[in-house]
Design a protein around this motif. Sequence first.
Motif, PDB file in Angstrom:
ATOM      1  N   CYS A  39     -73.262  80.659  59.514  1.00 18.18           N
ATOM      2  CA  CYS A  39     -73.415  82.119  59.514  1.00 18.18           C
ATOM      3  C   CYS A  39     -72.598  82.735  60.638  1.00 18.18           C
ATOM      4  N   GLY A  40     -72.452  84.039  60.572  1.00 19.21           N
ATOM      5  CA  GLY A  40     -71.672  84.747  61.580  1.00 19.21           C
ATOM      6  C   GLY A  40     -72.581  85.586  62.459  1.00 19.21           C
ATOM      7  N   THR A  41     -72.085  85.913  63.628  1.00 17.85           N
ATOM      8  CA  THR A  41     -72.836  86.807  64.503  1.00 17.85           C
ATOM      9  C   THR A  41     -71.838  87.665  65.277  1.00 17.85           C
ATOM     10  N   PHE A  42     -72.337  88.758  65.809  1.00 15.45           N
ATOM     11  CA  PHE A  42     -71.456  89.576  66.634  1.00 15.45           C
ATOM     12  C   PHE A  42     -71.514  89.083  68.076  1.00 15.45           C
ATOM     13  N   CYS A  43     -70.741  89.695  68.942  1.00 19.54           N
ATOM     14  CA  CYS A  43     -70.398  89.155  70.265  1.00 19.54           C
ATOM     15  C   CYS A  43     -71.542  88.395  70.953  1.00 19.54           C
ATOM     16  N   MET A  44     -71.219  87.178  71.415  1.00 17.91           N
ATOM     17  CA  MET A  44     -72.194  86.355  72.115  1.00 17.91           C
ATOM     18  C   MET A  44     -72.101  86.579  73.627  1.00 17.91           C
ATOM     19  N   GLY A  45     -71.223  87.463  74.035  1.00 13.78           N
ATOM     20  CA  GLY A  45     -71.079  87.762  75.466  1.00 13.78           C
ATOM     21  C   GLY A  45     -70.439  86.642  76.264  1.00 13.78           C
TER      22      GLY A  45
END
Lengths: 79, 249
Positions: A39-45
């Motif tokens: 799956c994808g995610t937005f910025c992990m920092g």
Amino acid sequence: MKITVCIGSSCHLKGSREVVEELQQLIAENDLKDKIDLCGTFCMGNCVNGVNVTIGEEIFSLKPETTKNFFDTQVLKRI
Amino acid sequence: MKLQKVIAVRTSKTVYRDGDLAIKVFDEDYSKADVLNEALNQARVEVTDLPIPKVIEVTKVNGKWAIVTEFIQGKTLWRLMSENPEKVDEYLERFVDIQLEIQSKRVPMLNTIFEKMHRKITQSGLDATTRYELHTRLESMPKHKKVCHGDFNPSNIIVGEDDVAYIIDWAHVTQGNGSADAARTYLLFRLEGEDEIAEKYLKLFCDRGDTAKQSIQKWLPIVAASQLVKEKPEQREFLLRWTAVVDYE
């Protein structure tokens, strides 16, 4: 097993699309669709290094050209 | 069509953005019938006045099936909940209201949740005694005609820049009993380990929809059995516990 790829802007510029497509292909080739949730995610920092990828809580930093090695050494051993 | 910017990823599908289009590309071995059914489902629900990105075309990209829809600029409700934890209750209320709004619609051409659940129970791999109990329980459930999204979770709501909440991913939509859809949403929260949100959601759905909690709980073994069909090893033990409904005498 859940593998999460960062698809935020910074990782996009570093090649997240290629990493995603390579992982999808490797998962299919190894007949692991039932065992791996990609799956994808937005910025992990954590934008300093390459494309951020997590397995569980563990973070890895990938480039498109290191994705195959990541899959062989980190993913397959956890199956 | 340019497949450059990835906006969502799953094991067997990827969603790309190309300008004002979203292109969902499926794996080569993805069932053509499933792709066409997903587009058909979405087109059928478009006739309601629900805010849904419109299907533009179904096509092939590099030999793979793809569904092209309008692109919605915004953030998923799940992302908003993560970024603004102090507003989770407010977002959950909105989430429940959207689900109730969906369930207020009627789309007679959709498949029924009743038939779908019977099929899933049969395919669940559970023993014959448990399957019998689940089929019997399903037969006893009230048969309504509400639109049930089928995968209603905060990741499938995009709050646009116009503050309109757009509902996406209609692959699993059916018509039937709204409590079944609520039970599935509750299960999805629990599978994500979001137990506190799950309980809040359940209470909100019951309060705002004037629904008895028991009518949702009765569906839990059935929706758990349907989830077993996905064969996710990490979920199996949890789901088997929920499907254990047999009373031995």
